[in-house]
Scaffold this motif. Sequence first.
Motif, PDB file in Angstrom:
ATOM      1  N   GLU A   1       0.259  -3.066  -3.937  1.00 25.54           N
ATOM      2  CA  GLU A   1       0.587  -1.907  -3.474  1.00 25.54           C
ATOM      3  C   GLU A   1      -0.607  -1.051  -2.819  1.00 25.54           C
ATOM      4  OE1 GLU A   1       2.206   0.004  -7.403  1.00 25.54           O
ATOM      5  OE2 GLU A   1       1.843  -1.990  -7.774  1.00 25.54           O
ATOM      6  N   GLY A   2      -1.959  -1.632  -3.208  1.00 24.44           N
ATOM      7  CA  GLY A   2      -2.994  -1.026  -2.257  1.00 24.44           C
ATOM      8  C   GLY A   2      -2.960  -1.233  -0.818  1.00 24.44           C
ATOM      9  N   ALA A   3      -2.592  -2.576  -0.577  1.00 25.90           N
ATOM     10  CA  ALA A   3      -2.471  -3.154   0.925  1.00 25.90           C
ATOM     11  C   ALA A   3      -1.139  -2.455   1.483  1.00 25.90           C
ATOM     12  CB  ALA A   3      -2.199  -4.522   0.743  1.00 25.90           C
ATOM     13  N   ALA A   4      -0.071  -2.270   0.714  1.00 25.68           N
ATOM     14  CA  ALA A   4       1.127  -1.931   1.367  1.00 25.68           C
ATOM     15  C   ALA A   4       0.933  -0.279   1.891  1.00 25.68           C
ATOM     16  CB  ALA A   4       2.228  -1.795   0.404  1.00 25.68           C
ATOM     17  N   GLU A   5       0.094   0.492   0.845  1.00 25.91           N
ATOM     18  CA  GLU A   5      -0.386   1.610   1.281  1.00 25.91           C
ATOM     19  C   GLU A   5      -1.282   1.929   2.182  1.00 25.91           C
ATOM     20  OE1 GLU A   5       1.607   4.510   0.235  1.00 25.91           O
ATOM     21  OE2 GLU A   5       2.715   3.202  -0.804  1.00 25.91           O
ATOM     22  N   MET A   6      -2.371   1.393   2.007  1.00 26.74           N
ATOM     23  CA  MET A   6      -3.630   1.499   2.947  1.00 26.74           C
ATOM     24  C   MET A   6      -3.575   0.675   4.324  1.00 26.74           C
ATOM     25  SD  MET A   6      -7.719   1.042   2.060  1.00 26.74           S
ATOM     26  CE  MET A   6      -8.956   1.894   3.131  1.00 26.74           C
ATOM     27  N   MET A   7      -3.185  -0.518   4.271  1.00 26.38           N
ATOM     28  CA  MET A   7      -3.119  -1.484   5.420  1.00 26.38           C
ATOM     29  C   MET A   7      -1.964  -1.407   6.139  1.00 26.38           C
ATOM     30  SD  MET A   7      -3.800  -5.339   5.451  1.00 26.38           S
ATOM     31  CE  MET A   7      -2.259  -5.728   4.740  1.00 26.38           C
ATOM     32  N   LEU A   8      -0.872  -1.149   5.651  1.00 26.64           N
ATOM     33  CA  LEU A   8       0.397  -1.070   6.402  1.00 26.64           C
ATOM     34  C   LEU A   8       1.003   0.251   6.543  1.00 26.64           C
ATOM     35  CD1 LEU A   8       2.101  -4.470   4.612  1.00 26.64           C
ATOM     36  CD2 LEU A   8       0.780  -4.124   6.895  1.00 26.64           C
ATOM     37  N   LYS A   9       1.407   0.889   5.659  1.00 29.05           N
ATOM     38  CA  LYS A   9       1.964   2.361   5.535  1.00 29.05           C
ATOM     39  C   LYS A   9       0.903   3.067   6.259  1.00 29.05           C
ATOM     40  CE  LYS A   9       4.596   3.646   2.507  1.00 29.05           C
ATOM     41  NZ  LYS A   9       4.935   4.078   1.012  1.00 29.05           N
ATOM     42  N   GLY A  10      -0.338   2.946   5.831  1.00 33.98           N
ATOM     43  CA  GLY A  10      -1.791   3.713   6.253  1.00 33.98           C
ATOM     44  C   GLY A  10      -2.206   3.301   7.728  1.00 33.98           C
ATOM     45  N   HIS A  11      -1.294   2.450   8.434  1.00 31.58           N
ATOM     46  CA  HIS A  11      -1.806   2.372   9.782  1.00 31.58           C
ATOM     47  C   HIS A  11      -3.191   1.675   9.904  1.00 31.58           C
ATOM     48  CE1 HIS A  11       1.977   4.612  10.510  1.00 31.58           C
ATOM     49  NE2 HIS A  11       1.551   5.921  10.281  1.00 31.58           N
ATOM     50  N   GLY A  12      -3.372   0.669   8.832  1.00 28.52           N
ATOM     51  CA  GLY A  12      -4.672  -0.047   9.092  1.00 28.52           C
ATOM     52  C   GLY A  12      -5.682   0.659   8.733  1.00 28.52           C
ATOM     53  N   VAL A  13      -5.666   1.936   8.341  1.00 29.68           N
ATOM     54  CA  VAL A  13      -6.863   2.833   7.886  1.00 29.68           C
ATOM     55  C   VAL A  13      -6.568   3.473   6.468  1.00 29.68           C
ATOM     56  CG1 VAL A  13      -8.101   4.861   8.565  1.00 29.68           C
ATOM     57  CG2 VAL A  13      -7.270   3.082  10.328  1.00 29.68           C
ATOM     58  N   GLY A  14      -5.576   3.901   6.275  1.00 35.02           N
ATOM     59  CA  GLY A  14      -5.307   4.775   5.152  1.00 35.02           C
ATOM     60  C   GLY A  14      -5.879   6.314   5.080  1.00 35.02           C
ATOM     61  N   THR A  15      -5.875   7.044   3.942  1.00 40.64           N
ATOM     62  CA  THR A  15      -6.185   8.313   3.945  1.00 40.64           C
ATOM     63  C   THR A  15      -6.796   8.526   2.875  1.00 40.64           C
ATOM     64  OG1 THR A  15      -4.125   9.037   2.822  1.00 40.64           O
ATOM     65  CG2 THR A  15      -4.094   8.947   5.222  1.00 40.64           C
TER      66      THR A  15
END
Length: 505
Positions: A333-347
């Motif tokens: 879930e961390g990678a899906a949110e930060m790396m992928l849905k977060g456009h490689g950066v996260g928030t």
Amino acid sequence: MLPKPPTVERVAQIARGFGLDLTDDDARSFQGLIAGIMPLYERLESLPEETLPVSYPRTPGWRPEAADNPLNAWYWRCDIRGASEGILAGKTVAVKDNICVAGVPMMNGSALLEGYVPDHDATVVSRILDAGGVIAGKAACEDLCFSGASHTAATGPIRNPHNPDHSAGGSSGGSAALVASGAVDMALGGDQGGSIRTPSSWCGAYGLKPTWGLVPVSGSMPIAYSIDHCGPIADSVENVARLLTAIAGHDGWDTRTISARAGDYMGALEGDIDGLRIGVLKEGFGHPESGPEVDARVRAALKSFGALGAEIVDVSVPQHYDAPAVWTGVIVEGAAEMMLKGHGVGTNIPGFYPVTMQEAFARGFSTHLGDASETVKLVLLAGEYMNQAYANRYHSKAQNQRGLIRRAYDAVLESVDVLVMPTIPFTATRIPAADVEREVYVDLALNMQANTCPFDVTGHPAFTVPCSRIDGLPVGMMLVGRAFDEATLIRAAAAFERSTDWKSN
């Protein structure tokens, strides 16, 4: 570019995505309210932006020809020279291609980022150049770093220097292959589940995952904030110590490094290990997938420590078996949110945000996600499912377990100085055929992390040292220590290196 307010139709569309039923009047009302805050975003757009510095001249470099890249371990070549003296003076360094080097193309192993050229140097790159190192190029890596083998990169498989039919390991496979083949003295790797230690073990290099927060990752593309690590891969323990000395320590951009405590890594090289207590971790051996000969070679290597005066004792941490489940809960879930849905950066994390990388990745994600590797697709689908179906419950439970597991290792490390186990339970696997079934492709990418991922969960430093070979393929022995006690691991590894010729064992 100035931000534009949404249309009424876009507001209604967004609302429907959240199951929110707006009337036409509601949608017009919210559209007006959103338009009302646009002047603040316009002001934000006009403000000057602070960025990471670029201190040394360079050219864009070149993409190597196949004849000059037999292991497919380089993504890009360059020759960037920093200070004329320092602890890395004259040392050649490959930079894993998830770490930004200004003016040099970067794709992080992925078609989604192809064509991106950073405009800043990552903090670790600046520190290498300030220490006299020579940046020789970008080392190829796995697609968005989500593989422990070396067959998912968009540029093709990275090959093991000991047998090109076998994997170099991942995700820092290019870094380890270049070091082990003698192309460079040292390299930067990243580690979220074993991605420094796996390729170092399989290629016969020395690879150290530092304590979480010792080495900054500012200016790199992350996977998940709470388990991202950056560290050295090198051809000797001394070069590991040199590179770690150059890159370790607090960085004002990276809040992970607030508690960083750098040690005397060069001084540790000459220390003896008489009286050092080494704990042989019971749970690190005998996994269902373990190769009995790998276990045997690591146990045999321990005799060298005993001959040097170390005390060898058996220890047990039953929670070692729980750590892979906790790691899965954190990273999927961390990678899906930060790396992928977060456009490689996260928030929402204080730190440096490479805006141009974020924009480049967002374009690739929206236009050709189908070109991503099967492991990247799996993370996205599984992470989003766990988010939607369980409201990130299991990510939260995993995060809450980390302290319990960390304290279990800490308790044992009060009675011993170092834990020892095989780095990877088996030697390098064969690179699969391009048309292999998805299930086999994914299994080969993720099946080796039983001993490595626990220490991404806990943050303890872990150092893989080559100790033997089986059918020509290296075997790695992993040393694990107390938080910020990398110096003890280096002391033990250096003593082992001096006393043992691992290639003849």
